[in-house]
Enzyme design. Structure first.
Site, mmCIF file in Angstrom:
data_model
loop_
_atom_site.group_PDB
_atom_site.id
_atom_site.type_symbol
_atom_site.label_atom_id
_atom_site.label_comp_id
_atom_site.label_asym_id
_atom_site.label_seq_id
_atom_site.Cartn_x
_atom_site.Cartn_y
_atom_site.Cartn_z
ATOM 1 N N GLY A 99 14.561 44.910 49.302
ATOM 2 C CA GLY A 99 14.156 45.989 48.475
ATOM 3 C C GLY A 99 13.070 45.658 47.854
ATOM 4 N N GLN A 125 6.476 46.076 41.185
ATOM 5 C CA GLN A 125 6.546 44.650 41.988
ATOM 6 C C GLN A 125 5.441 44.549 42.709
ATOM 7 O OE1 GLN A 125 10.876 44.909 43.811
ATOM 8 N NE2 GLN A 125 10.314 42.728 43.085
ATOM 9 N N CYS A 180 15.456 38.215 43.918
ATOM 10 C CA CYS A 180 14.373 39.248 43.615
ATOM 11 C C CYS A 180 13.091 38.421 44.117
ATOM 12 C CB CYS A 180 14.359 39.324 42.173
ATOM 13 S SG CYS A 180 13.326 40.816 41.838
ATOM 14 N N LEU A 181 12.252 39.304 44.731
ATOM 15 C CA LEU A 181 11.141 38.922 45.167
ATOM 16 C C LEU A 181 10.117 38.410 43.966
ATOM 17 C CD1 LEU A 181 10.238 41.178 48.250
ATOM 18 C CD2 LEU A 181 11.094 38.750 48.345
ATOM 19 N N HIS A 208 19.713 47.732 41.805
ATOM 20 C CA HIS A 208 18.661 46.678 41.425
ATOM 21 C C HIS A 208 17.350 47.046 41.271
ATOM 22 C CE1 HIS A 208 17.131 42.235 42.118
ATOM 23 N NE2 HIS A 208 15.957 43.039 42.251
ATOM 24 N N GLU A 209 16.935 47.897 42.457
ATOM 25 C CA GLU A 209 15.575 48.481 42.579
ATOM 26 C C GLU A 209 15.437 49.432 41.446
ATOM 27 O OE1 GLU A 209 13.660 46.683 44.284
ATOM 28 O OE2 GLU A 209 15.388 45.661 45.183
ATOM 29 N N HIS A 259 14.465 47.980 38.313
ATOM 30 C CA HIS A 259 12.925 47.552 38.249
ATOM 31 C C HIS A 259 12.249 48.592 37.493
ATOM 32 C CE1 HIS A 259 12.512 43.734 39.951
ATOM 33 N NE2 HIS A 259 13.082 44.201 40.870
HETATM 34 NI NI NI Z 1 13.972 42.475 42.497
#
Ligand code: NI
Length: 171
Positions: A47, A52, A94-95, A136-137, A140
């Protein structure tokens, strides 16, 4: 398509801002979404949210094909959670926070509404991993990172009573 740079760091301003709604799904937005998918796959993520990759707009891309091949990849513009039920503990990363993992309590089932790239409005239900990634997304887009939601008690519960990590609240 292009692989974009992923913004990292828990205190990086763009990761902590409330992202703006997309007002028009332009060709630029379509290109951004394609690049988000390419960036996410290149980083082996499941995701990604637009902040991000340095764009403070309400756009998310999800591809959990490796875990659930029956669920197609999806990009959502201006996504909103309209229903959340139950709760479940699960591990997340998380990236934008390389090296961090943690146990996060999320709703088990959600209903999410948003726009597709073709401007169609969709509303659908998701559970389990898909519900977790959506939450989660969408977090963000409000400047919330999973590390904000870590509860020590949950970590201990997972380690000592793993059979309790999946449970549903009746509402
Ligand atoms: Ni994330």
């Amino acid at each position: 398509m292009a692989v974009l740079n992923i913004v990292v760091g828990e205190n990086t301003p763009i990761l902590r801002e409330k992202a703006s709604p997309v007002e028009q799904i332009s060709a630029n937005i379509s290109k951004l979404v394609q690049d988000m998918f390419e960036t996410m796959r290149s980083a082996q993520g499941i995701g990604l949210a637009a902040p991000q990759v340095g764009v403070s707009n309400r756009i998310i891309a999800i591809d959990i094909n490796d875990y659930h091949p029956e669920i197609p990849p999806i990009a959502l513009i201006n996504p909103v959670i309209t229903r959340a039920e139950g709760e479940e503990l699960g591990e997340e990363g998380c990236l934008s926070l390389p090296g961090y993992r943690g146990i996060v309590r999320r709703a088990m089932d959600v209903t999410v509404k948003g726009l597709l790239l073709n401007t169609d409005e969709v509303e659908f239900e998701a559970s389990g991993l898909m519900a977790r990634v959506l939450q989660h997304e969408i977090d963000h887009l409000d400047g919330v990172l999973f590390i904000d939601r870590l509860i020590l008690e949950d970590q201990e519960l997972l380690e000592t009573q793993p059979e309790r990590i999946k449970r549903t609240n009746s509402k």
